[in-house]
Scaffold this active site. Structure first.
Site, PDB file in Angstrom:
ATOM      1  N   GLY A  49     -88.934  39.765  -3.767  1.00 24.97           N
ATOM      2  CA  GLY A  49     -88.168  40.513  -4.428  1.00 24.97           C
ATOM      3  C   GLY A  49     -87.142  40.119  -4.855  1.00 24.97           C
ATOM      4  CD  GLN A  54     -82.328  37.508  -7.327  1.00 30.75           C
ATOM      5  OE1 GLN A  54     -83.193  38.407  -6.386  1.00 30.75           O
ATOM      6  NE2 GLN A  54     -82.875  36.152  -5.845  1.00 30.75           N
ATOM      7  CB  CYS A 102     -81.839  34.536  -1.215  1.00 36.87           C
ATOM      8  SG  CYS A 102     -81.238  35.400  -2.928  1.00 36.87           S
ATOM      9  CG  LEU A 103     -87.415  34.229  -4.768  1.00 38.86           C
ATOM     10  CD1 LEU A 103     -87.602  35.312  -5.853  1.00 38.86           C
ATOM     11  CD2 LEU A 103     -87.899  32.796  -4.403  1.00 38.86           C
ATOM     12  CG  HIS A 143     -82.790  40.485   0.402  1.00 38.25           C
ATOM     13  ND1 HIS A 143     -82.343  39.178   1.215  1.00 38.25           N
ATOM     14  CD2 HIS A 143     -82.252  39.683  -0.714  1.00 38.25           C
ATOM     15  CE1 HIS A 143     -81.867  38.473   0.125  1.00 38.25           C
ATOM     16  NE2 HIS A 143     -82.623  38.226  -0.834  1.00 38.25           N
ATOM     17  CD  GLU A 144     -84.537  41.202  -2.999  1.00 42.65           C
ATOM     18  OE1 GLU A 144     -84.521  40.860  -4.649  1.00 42.65           O
ATOM     19  OE2 GLU A 144     -84.989  41.179  -2.668  1.00 42.65           O
ATOM     20  CG  HIS A 147     -79.969  39.947  -4.699  1.00 41.42           C
ATOM     21  ND1 HIS A 147     -79.231  39.223  -4.979  1.00 41.42           N
ATOM     22  CD2 HIS A 147     -80.660  39.248  -3.961  1.00 41.42           C
ATOM     23  CE1 HIS A 147     -79.820  37.631  -4.845  1.00 41.42           C
ATOM     24  NE2 HIS A 147     -81.089  38.940  -3.916  1.00 41.42           N
TER      25      HIS A 147
HETATM   26 ZN    ZN Z   1     -81.478  37.341  -2.325  1.00 41.33          ZN
END
Ligand code: ZN
Length: 190
Positions: A49, A54, A102-103, A143-144, A147
């Site tokens: 995701g 991000q 996480c990216l 999680h998303e 953000h």
């Molecule tokens: Zn993340």
């Protein structure tokens, strides 16, 4: 469509509270292009995701997809989901300990997440959705959506000794985690 650079922990936009989009904004070419770029960026980076923060846009949009993901081979599949103005609420007090990456963060770590959640969101056509998510899929939603409030998973790591690089996770923690999490997935179905 374009793959966009993914901001890394320390960048202020990752700590910004994203703003909701209006109906007109959702339909705009700019937001539709942002959504397309987020999908392409997520797939390029093998993420499960990605949130708009991000890629540098502090607006309330997330995309998620899990097919055969080499970063997360144990995750149940999630069809491509684009959620605008998403809201997640827990359905009860049941929690589990997830191991997340996480990216935007070069580490993994253990985070407590709700097992059963209800999600409300708009899709790219502006239509309303109201769904229940469980287990690892519920954790991905949490999680998303974090953000969008400027929260990173590391903020929720209660025990910092669980932090690891991806390489050390594979070497030292993956087997035990996958065994534990597979039991959860078998029980809740996702
Ligand atoms: Zn993340």
């Amino acid at each position: 469509m374009a793959v966009r650079p993914i901001l890394q922990i320390g960048h202020p936009v990752l700590r910004s509270v994203a703003r909701p989009l209006t109906d007109d904004e959702i339909a705009s070419p700019e937001v539709q292009r942002l959504i397309d770029d987020m999908v392409e960026t997520m797939r390029y980076a093998n993420g499960a995701g990605i949130a708009a923060n991000q890629v540098g846009e502090a607006v309330r949009v997330i995309v998620m997809e899990v097919t055969d993901n080499p970063r997360y081979p144990y995750k149940p599949q999630i069809p491509l989901t684009v959620a605008v103005n998403p809201v997640v609420e827990s359905l009860d007090d049941e929690v589990f300990v997830n191991n997340e990456g996480c990216l935007s963060v070069p580490l993994r770590g253990e985070v407590e997440r709700h097992v059963n959640v209800r999600v409300h969101y708009r899709d790219p056509n502006g239509d309303h959705h109201d769904e229940v998510a469980r287990g690892l899929t519920a954790a991905t939603w949490q999680h998303e959506c974090d953000h969008l409030d400027g929260v990173l998973f590391v903020d929720r790591v209660a025990d910092p000794t669980t932090l690891s690089t991806w390489e050390e996770f594979e070497a030292n923690q993956s087997d035990a985690f996958v065994e534990r999490i597979t039991a959860l997935v078998d029980r809740v179905g996702s």
